[in-house]
Scaffold this motif. Structure first.
Motif, PDB file in Angstrom:
ATOM      1  N   ARG B 175      25.832 -21.785  69.402  1.00  0.00           N
ATOM      2  CA  ARG B 175      26.084 -22.734  68.003  1.00  0.00           C
ATOM      3  C   ARG B 175      26.270 -22.875  67.039  1.00  0.00           C
ATOM      4  NH1 ARG B 175      21.257 -26.620  66.250  1.00  0.00           N
ATOM      5  NH2 ARG B 175      22.613 -26.604  64.984  1.00  0.00           N
ATOM      6  N   ARG B 184      33.727 -29.283  66.808  1.00  0.00           N
ATOM      7  CA  ARG B 184      32.988 -30.798  65.918  1.00  0.00           C
ATOM      8  C   ARG B 184      34.029 -31.216  65.645  1.00  0.00           C
ATOM      9  NH1 ARG B 184      28.206 -28.650  62.956  1.00  0.00           N
ATOM     10  NH2 ARG B 184      27.700 -29.922  62.059  1.00  0.00           N
ATOM     11  N   THR B 190      29.949 -34.010  71.935  1.00  0.00           N
ATOM     12  CA  THR B 190      28.936 -33.078  71.615  1.00  0.00           C
ATOM     13  C   THR B 190      28.651 -32.067  73.071  1.00  0.00           C
ATOM     14  OG1 THR B 190      27.214 -33.253  69.865  1.00  0.00           O
ATOM     15  CG2 THR B 190      26.508 -31.713  71.105  1.00  0.00           C
TER      16      THR B 190
END
Lengths: 326, 289
Positions: B175, B184, B190
């Protein structure tokens, strides 16, 4: 900067701070790293602004905060007239079409399991689905635009050189047709000859597409070549702001001066005064009182320890955070 | 190109073969595993007798040309029963891997990706891992009533924390990687980042962990059956055959030895394959990501 410049700014950063808590759990006394501390500057439309400073100066954190990849501790960021930090998740996603980032590491910035086509397609379809044929045409055009071949689409990122990967990164960033790009040390990992190619590509694209770019770097020579304005950071604070050629030709702040003296001159035997900074960057947990640069500044005096020097206009369009007039 | 990074896609057949040739043991492991699986799948065609056919006249015969592994106290052919037992044992192991990997991956990704719920999930995982595996399995089967499905559920729960921990750790790494940040920044939702980028890059650690869970599950299923908390005693599994043969250990040790060997061989070869898979897949997780 001046009021006139601020109204024309695409991005305005106002008193931005990002403090990271150190350690976890109870009893650690709430110590924080002041990665970015009370930073204000603006980026004019279609300008290339260089953000320079050594490792740990907070320049990357500033870049990420502008894209809200990192949430700031306090301060305001205005993008195209709107308050960026007030946006909810859905609106933020919409605004993200207009701002993109190119990463430093051309190796880890791509999912190793995806082809170039899938990587760029993700950018194209992040906001709206697109038919496959149109997508492929667009991807081919983007690849051509950054100097790659449409045939490269089917390959994986590891099949490319560092410079080519950085071109893929630029193609991905351009896919959403952004207004504003943060280029985070995007050539630092490349060979010097390849650096020049990628920088020229960025310059071409900036002119052609009218992009606004925040160019984060630690190499003043690169910034001088590319940028209209320069913002110099040290230990989370801005030391100097001004037009690139002026800052590089006649630095007002002792730190900019020291940074500049570290740039190699392509002229054998050129007489130059080298300012060697002694010591390391102080810990951003225990920042020096007053001016954060005073512990390494060759001109520091007693007065430097008492107050934090404000960024003041020392010449038209030139701002320096030093109490001494030089 | 500097430092060619290897990914699964980059792992050419030739390179894979080179790795396998260096470790001959893993080839043996793969061969044994393949043999066991094939025998189990084609059990009716390769076994000389019916698994439950009793011939009292032939009871407790030592291994011979007619009964390769000997016969048990009812004259049933041990070879046949071990092969048929493999069906249940392997099935239980495979289903356990499925249950543990699915639930472990879900929990691990949630804990690794969302810091807010990480504390709760991690503490539950720690608490579960504090119990001895087999004890927790016995307790769960006792609550659920013994049956194949319940054994699989119980073992799936028991091995979930093992998978969840590894997945959580890998998710924490993934992540923070620039390509996740890039997604992102592009405005990718997400859930799509998790499905597309995180899960895809979790495949290697999950496969490796799954192999080990397979081995543990075969062992645990045999243990449960042996203790009488597994499948019903008349169903041949490696565990139930050993359990039944236990009281004749003095007179007819072959009843226990051969299913025991089957367990040892399958667990050993699974571990060998798992170790090699880890060596092939895991350095990539560290270097490439």
């Amino acid at each position: 900067m001046s009021a006139a410049a601020a109204s024309d700014a695409l991005v305005a950063v106002d008193r931005l701070s990002k403090h990271f808590p150190v350690g976890r759990g109870w009893g650690r006394g709430g110590r924080v790293v002041r990665a970015v501390d009370d930073v204000s500057f603006t980026i004019g439309r279609r300008r290339i602004v260089g953000l320079v400073g050594e490792s740990g100066s907070g320049k990357t954190t500033v870049g990420r905060t502008l894209l809200r990849l990192v949430e700031p501790t306090s301060g305001r960021v205005t993008f195209d007239g709107g308050d960026l930090l007030a946006l909810d998740a859905a609106r933020l996603r919409a605004v993200r079409r207009q701002m993109q980032i190119i990463f430093q590491d051309p190796y880890s910035s791509f999912d190793p399991k995806l082809t170039v086509e899938a990587i760029i397609a993700e950018a194209l379809t992040a906001h709206a689905p697109m038919p496959r044929d149109e997508r492929r045409t667009r991807i081919a055009a983007l690849l051509r635009r950054v100097g790659l071949q449409p045939e490269h689409m089917a390959r994986y990122p590891y099949e490319f050189s560092g410079g080519q990967r950085q071109r893929i990164g630029i193609a991905r960033a351009l896919a959403v047709e952004p207004k504003f790009i943060v280029a985070d040390e995007c050539v630092s990992a490349l060979d010097v000859s390849v650096q020049a190619q990628v920088l020229n590509l960025l310059l071409d694209l900036q002119e052609e597409l009218g992009l606004t770019i925040l160019f984060i770097a630690h190499d003043l020579a690169v910034v001088d070549y590319l940028c209209d304005d320069i913002v110099v950071m040290y230990l989370g604070k801005i030391m100097e702001i001004g037009p690139a050629e002026q800052v590089c030709g006649d630095p007002k702040h002792p730190y900019s001066e020291a940074l500049l003296s570290a740039v190699p001159v392509p002229e054998p035997g050129a007489a130059r005064r080298r300012i060697m900074l002694s010591g390391d960057l102080p810990s951003p947990i225990d920042v020096p009182s007053g001016c954060v640069f005073r512990t390494r500044c060759p001109y520091a005096g007693d007065a430097c320890a008492s107050d934090v020097p404000p960024l003041r206009e020392v010449a038209p369009g030139r701002f320096s955070a030093c109490i001494k007039d030089r | 190109m500097s430092a060619p990074s290897e990914s699964v896609a980059a792992l050419s057949g030739a390179r894979l073969w080179a790795i396998l040739r260096q470790r001959k043991a893993v080839l043996l492991g793969l061969a044994i595993l393949a043999a066991i699986v094939l025998l189990a799948v084609f059990a009716p065609y390769v076994t000389p007798y019916e698994p439950n056919r009793m011939r009292i006249s032939q009871r407790m015969r030592p291994p011979s040309a007619q009964n390769w592994f000997g016969t048990d106290e009812f004259g049933r052919d041990i070879f046949t029963r071990v092969i048929y037992g493999g069906r249940i044992s392997l099935l239980a192991g495979a289903l356990t891997v499925l249950v543990a990997c699915v639930s472990g991956t879900v929990l691990g990704v949630l804990a690794g990706f969302f810091k807010r719920i990480d504390g709760v999930i991690s503490r539950i995982i720690d608490a579960m891992m504090a119990f001895p595996d087999i004890l927790l399995a016995i307790a769960l089967v006792a609550v659920l009533r013994p049956s194949l499905a319940n054994v699989v559920i119980a073992l799936g729960i028991v091995y979930t924390p093992r998978v969840a921990r590894v997945v959580r750790a890998a998710t924490l790494v993934i992540r923070e990687l620039p390509f996740v940040e890039a997604a992102r920044a592009l405005g990718v939702p997400t859930w799509r980042i998790i499905l597309r980028h995180v899960l895809r890059n979790l495949a290697s650690p999950i496969i490796v962990q799954g192999t080990f869970v397979f081995a543990y599950a075969i062992l645990a299923e045999a243990g449960l059956s042996f203790l009488g908390t597994g499948v019903s005693p008349e169903t041949p599994t490696w565990g139930t055959i050993i359990a039944a043969g236990q009281q004749y250990a003095r007179q007819a040790d072959w009843i226990m030895i051969f299913p025991g060997l089957a367990i040892v061989l399958s667990v050993l070869s699974l571990q060998l394959v798992g170790d090699t898979l880890r060596d092939i897949l895991d350095p990539k997780l560290r270097k490439d990501l």
